[in-house]
Design a protein around this motif. Structure first.
Motif, short mmCIF file in Angstrom:
data_model
loop_
_atom_site.label_atom_id
_atom_site.label_comp_id
_atom_site.label_asym_id
_atom_site.label_seq_id
_atom_site.Cartn_x
_atom_site.Cartn_y
_atom_site.Cartn_z
N GLN A 196 -11.67 -41.27 -35.61
CA GLN A 196 -12.18 -41.00 -34.26
C GLN A 196 -11.37 -41.73 -33.20
OE1 GLN A 196 -16.39 -41.67 -35.37
NE2 GLN A 196 -16.76 -39.75 -34.28
N GLY A 251 -8.16 -39.81 -32.89
CA GLY A 251 -8.45 -38.54 -32.24
C GLY A 251 -8.63 -38.71 -30.74
N HIS A 252 -9.27 -39.81 -30.35
CA HIS A 252 -9.46 -40.10 -28.93
C HIS A 252 -8.12 -40.37 -28.25
CE1 HIS A 252 -11.24 -41.67 -25.27
NE2 HIS A 252 -10.44 -42.72 -25.40
N ALA A 261 -6.35 -37.01 -27.91
CA ALA A 261 -6.95 -36.12 -26.92
C ALA A 261 -6.66 -36.58 -25.50
CB ALA A 261 -8.46 -36.01 -27.15
N GLU A 267 -10.67 -34.33 -29.89
CA GLU A 267 -11.29 -35.49 -30.55
C GLU A 267 -12.03 -35.05 -31.81
OE1 GLU A 267 -12.20 -39.03 -27.39
OE2 GLU A 267 -13.75 -37.54 -27.65
N LYS A 268 -12.81 -34.01 -31.70
CA LYS A 268 -13.59 -33.53 -32.85
C LYS A 268 -12.73 -32.73 -33.82
CE LYS A 268 -18.07 -33.75 -30.73
NZ LYS A 268 -19.08 -33.08 -29.96
#
Length: 175
Positions: free
Chosen positions: A43, A46-47, A50, A75-76
């Motif tokens: 996560q 991913g952040h 993004a 992110e997801k």
């Protein structure tokens, strides 16, 4: 190479350095939960990815609100990525940044930035690039702390170490 480009090159190098360390660990480490800024390392990466994508869109003329709507779902979408997939994602995005940076005649040029969270201001293109680097540095620190909480050592990825890396002077952003 101008200063914002060098700083972005460092940012890419630091992401790859930390991801290379994670590749040495069991694959499950990306999704082990910890009690910190992000529930998992995946996560956190991913952040970073993004947000870096949002700013790339803004640098290319997108309204920030539109860039957020387009890129924040990443992110997801990246939650199940492996360290190799994150490394590839960052490499592709770094190549886009590299091309953008080399195409700019004036990184001190300002744009009107309408940030839905903070308001409107005139912002230099170079400030945005340095923000991307700073944001990544902050969250790589989170990832290092997460690794320690999970019982693993992190790895150095400081800017000063980048200075002394042989690849630091001639790093290829497309790798």
């Amino acid at each position: 190479m101008n200063h914002p480009e060098q700083m972005y090159t460092y940012h890419y190098w630091a992401n790859q350095t930390l991801l290379n360390r994670i590749k040495e660990l069991p694959a499950a480490v990306l999704r082990e939960e910890v009690n910190t800024s992000f529930p998992t390392i995946a996560q956190a990466f991913g952040h970073i990815y993004a947000v870096e994508s949002v700013w790339y869109q803004v640098l290319n003329g997108a309204r920030m609100q539109d860039a957020l709507e387009m890129c924040m779902p990443l992110e997801k979408e990246t939650l199940q990525h492996s360290a190799d997939q994150f490394a590839n994602d960052f490499a592709q995005l770094a190549e886009q940044y590299r091309e953008w940076l080399r195409s700019q005649d004036d990184l001190d040029r300002t744009i009107l930035l309408e940030n839905p969270y903070a308001g409107t201001r005139h912002t230099r293109l170079s400030e945005i690039v340095l923000h991307v680097v700073n944001h990544g540095t902050y969250h790589r620190g989170n990832v290092s702390a997460m690794l320690r909480q999970l019982g693993h050592a992190s790895t150095m990825n400081d800017y000063s170490l980048f200075w002394y890396q042989e690849a630091g002077d001639s790093i290829n952003l497309s790798k």
